[in-house]
Design a protein around this motif. Structure first.
Motif, PDB file in Angstrom:
ATOM      1  N   ASP A 221       0.803  -1.226   0.000  1.00 60.99           N
ATOM      2  CA  ASP A 221       0.000   0.000   0.000  1.00 60.99           C
ATOM      3  C   ASP A 221       0.835   1.276   0.000  1.00 60.99           C
ATOM      4  O   ASP A 221       0.302   2.374   0.079  1.00 60.99           O
ATOM      5  CB  ASP A 221      -0.933   0.012   1.210  1.00 60.99           C
ATOM      6  CG  ASP A 221      -0.181  -0.071   2.537  1.00 60.99           C
ATOM      7  OD1 ASP A 221       1.030  -0.398   2.508  1.00 60.99           O
ATOM      8  OD2 ASP A 221      -0.790   0.189   3.591  1.00 60.99           O
ATOM      9  N   LEU A 223       3.198   4.328  -1.444  1.00 60.49           N
ATOM     10  CA  LEU A 223       3.272   5.098  -2.679  1.00 60.49           C
ATOM     11  C   LEU A 223       4.569   4.771  -3.408  1.00 60.49           C
ATOM     12  O   LEU A 223       5.648   4.762  -2.819  1.00 60.49           O
ATOM     13  CB  LEU A 223       3.213   6.590  -2.348  1.00 60.49           C
ATOM     14  CG  LEU A 223       3.046   7.565  -3.514  1.00 60.49           C
ATOM     15  CD1 LEU A 223       1.696   7.366  -4.186  1.00 60.49           C
ATOM     16  CD2 LEU A 223       3.183   9.001  -3.019  1.00 60.49           C
ATOM     17  N   ARG A 224       4.447   4.501  -4.703  1.00 59.03           N
ATOM     18  CA  ARG A 224       5.629   4.177  -5.496  1.00 59.03           C
ATOM     19  C   ARG A 224       6.303   5.465  -5.956  1.00 59.03           C
ATOM     20  O   ARG A 224       5.677   6.321  -6.584  1.00 59.03           O
ATOM     21  CB  ARG A 224       5.249   3.331  -6.713  1.00 59.03           C
ATOM     22  CG  ARG A 224       6.425   3.002  -7.622  1.00 59.03           C
ATOM     23  CD  ARG A 224       5.978   2.227  -8.850  1.00 59.03           C
ATOM     24  NE  ARG A 224       7.078   2.050  -9.770  1.00 59.03           N
ATOM     25  CZ  ARG A 224       7.978   1.066  -9.718  1.00 59.03           C
ATOM     26  NH1 ARG A 224       7.871   0.148  -8.779  1.00 59.03           N
ATOM     27  NH2 ARG A 224       8.954   0.980 -10.593  1.00 59.03           N
ATOM     28  N   LEU A 225       7.585   5.611  -5.649  1.00 56.08           N
ATOM     29  CA  LEU A 225       8.377   6.772  -6.059  1.00 56.08           C
ATOM     30  C   LEU A 225       9.458   6.297  -7.021  1.00 56.08           C
ATOM     31  O   LEU A 225      10.331   5.515  -6.647  1.00 56.08           O
ATOM     32  CB  LEU A 225       9.012   7.460  -4.843  1.00 56.08           C
ATOM     33  CG  LEU A 225       8.050   7.930  -3.754  1.00 56.08           C
ATOM     34  CD1 LEU A 225       8.821   8.589  -2.625  1.00 56.08           C
ATOM     35  CD2 LEU A 225       6.996   8.879  -4.316  1.00 56.08           C
ATOM     36  N   PRO A 232       4.639  11.189  -8.091  1.00 57.82           N
ATOM     37  CA  PRO A 232       3.203  11.443  -7.910  1.00 57.82           C
ATOM     38  C   PRO A 232       2.976  12.719  -7.111  1.00 57.82           C
ATOM     39  O   PRO A 232       3.717  13.026  -6.172  1.00 57.82           O
ATOM     40  CB  PRO A 232       2.722  10.211  -7.133  1.00 57.82           C
ATOM     41  CG  PRO A 232       3.746   9.163  -7.375  1.00 57.82           C
ATOM     42  CD  PRO A 232       5.055   9.880  -7.551  1.00 57.82           C
ATOM     43  N   GLU A 234       0.872  13.185  -4.998  1.00 57.16           N
ATOM     44  CA  GLU A 234       0.562  12.792  -3.620  1.00 57.16           C
ATOM     45  C   GLU A 234       1.802  12.661  -2.746  1.00 57.16           C
ATOM     46  O   GLU A 234       1.695  12.570  -1.523  1.00 57.16           O
ATOM     47  CB  GLU A 234      -0.201  11.455  -3.612  1.00 57.16           C
ATOM     48  CG  GLU A 234      -1.565  11.489  -4.277  1.00 57.16           C
ATOM     49  CD  GLU A 234      -1.479  11.403  -5.791  1.00 57.16           C
ATOM     50  OE1 GLU A 234      -2.525  11.591  -6.452  1.00 57.16           O
ATOM     51  OE2 GLU A 234      -0.366  11.154  -6.319  1.00 57.16           O
ATOM     52  N   ALA A 235       2.976  12.645  -3.371  1.00 57.96           N
ATOM     53  CA  ALA A 235       4.218  12.551  -2.594  1.00 57.96           C
ATOM     54  C   ALA A 235       4.521  13.850  -1.855  1.00 57.96           C
ATOM     55  O   ALA A 235       5.356  13.863  -0.946  1.00 57.96           O
ATOM     56  CB  ALA A 235       5.380  12.190  -3.505  1.00 57.96           C
TER      57      ALA A 235
END
Length: 420
Positions: A221, A223-225, A232, A234-235
């Motif tokens: 779950d 966030l992929r950076l 993203p 959202e980061a």
């Protein structure tokens, strides 16, 4: 200060030594240490020297770096041996000595990284090394990618616990950690567990000489950076003042960061351009200028979160705040283009070959960029992004505000008629 210039009577040698001490040194290193008239090192390293090393023993003072030229000059004309941990030229004192002398002899010992790779069976060319010695733990965040192997040079006995806490906080709790202590010595020890557990609760404080080996595993779950610009949205923590993902990727492409370069990010907003500039390579540097104090604090938090705590945040108005900054290799203007004299000050600050990129969404600022394009050349483009959104029971496009971008490289010889 004038560099020390070793001659026939002034030899500076840096000798690497491991946890195995005197017994682990080759003959050439032992002979050098026996013949030295001055031995300089840390208390632990000097304590490893036997009585037969009769030179004057000097402990590095704190802070160490400013003391290097002073001590070398004070003992010029004598045979100086500087003791270092492992390989002196790998995050060691060898660099500081080399910057002060015209000739240097280095006798390396296997580094703790080499020992760790050997114990783990990890090819060094496939491993990323991150040092936390004298550096904040948060810089490790920029190296976290699923499946990567990291060797983290520990600052002290607290490093494993701090690394485990950061991994959990950044969504890498499933990562496997192994702490290797006193590598190469008779007190060598390895401890292992995942970062999901609180290391400080399950393990008592260990040895301060440690390396933390991390096999990165991202939680499902988390966030992929990625490793390229365009993280993203959202980061980032932001209040709406954020260069959005697709425009940000195009902007970093135009800025073209290269290792060691310095960026001015003017009108920082959330700091995304400066942060992703610095994430492109560990040696990239950036200064962001933001007039709003609340946003400046937010930029600093984003930089910590995303693994570039070295981002310098200047709270102030441009162009006034630019006067004391070091010369940039590239400049990004993301806000404040209509401030009197700003664009001209940025252009003047750039050296030949430097790049300037400016983005705007307003007609007033667009007119300024069109004029700058006429005078200096470069590339003037309009970036338009649309997102698919529900329209009743169907799907349609919602257009974001188009961004006008001017990108230019300053030439050595401006074209005829160009503004100087």
């Amino acid at each position: 200060m004038t560099p020390v210039r070793p001659g026939p009577t002034c030899a500076v040698t840096v000798v690497g030594i491991g946890a195995d001490g005197w017994e682990g040194l080759p003959d050439v290193s032992r002979r050098t240490l026996r013949e030295a008239e001055v031995l300089i090192g840390g208390p632990r390293q000097l304590d490893l020297m036997p009585p037969e090393c009769a030179g004057e023993r000097i402990v590095w003072p704190s802070p160490l770096r400013p003391a290097v030229p002073r001590l070398l000059v004070a003992h010029a004309g004598r045979r100086i041996a500087v003791l270092a941990s492992g390989d002196p030229m790998f995050y060691g004192i060898g660099r500081a000595i080399a910057e002060e002398v015209d000739a240097l002899r280095v006798l390396p010992h296997p580094s703790s990284v080499s020992y760790a790779a050997a114990r783990l069976g990890w090819p060094l060319e496939d491993v990323e090394v991150v040092t936390l010695v004298g550096r904040p733990t948060t810089r490790l965040a920029a190296a976290l990618h699923d499946g990567r192997r990291l060797l983290v040079l520990g600052a002290d006995a607290t490093t494993p616990g701090e690394v485990a806490a950061l991994l959990r906080d950044r969504g890498f709790g499933p990562s496997r950690m192994r702490v290797l202590e006193q590598l190469g010595g008779d007190r060598e020890r390895t401890t292992a567990q995942t970062a999901a557990d609180d290391w400080s609760m399950t393990h008592p404080p260990g040895d301060p000489l440690n390396i933390v080996a991390v096999e990165c595993r991202r939680a499902p779950d988390a966030l992929r950076l990625g490793a390229v610009p365009g993280l993203p949205d959202e980061a980032y923590e932001h209040d709406g003042q954020l260069t959005k993902k697709h425009v940000r990727a195009a902007t970093l492409g135009a800025l073209a960061p290269a290792p060691g370069e310095l960026l001015w990010d003017i009108g920082g907003g959330s700091g995304s351009i400066a942060i992703e500039w610095m994430r492109s390579h560990p040696s990239c540097r950036a200064v962001t200028v933001e007039r709003d104090a609340v946003r400046a604090e937010r930029i600093a938090r984003n930089a910590e979160r995303l693994g570039v705590p070295g981002l310098r945040v200047v709270t102030g108005d441009a162009p006034t705040a630019l006067a004391e900054l070091p010369a940039p290799d590239a400049v990004f203007v993301g806000g404040g283009l209509t401030a009197p004299g700003l664009l001209g000050a940025c252009w003047e600050a750039l050296p030949p070959g430097g790049r300037l990129v400016a983005n705007t969404v307003t007609l007033e600022s667009e007119a300024l960029l069109a004029d700058a394009y006429r005078r200096h050349g470069g590339e003037l483009v309009r970036l338009a992004v649309a997102h698919a959104v529900p329209v009743g029971g169907f799907t349609g496009w919602r257009q974001a505000m188009p961004v006008t971008q001017w990108a230019v490289q300053k030439t050595v010889n401006p074209s005829p008629g160009a503004d100087r």
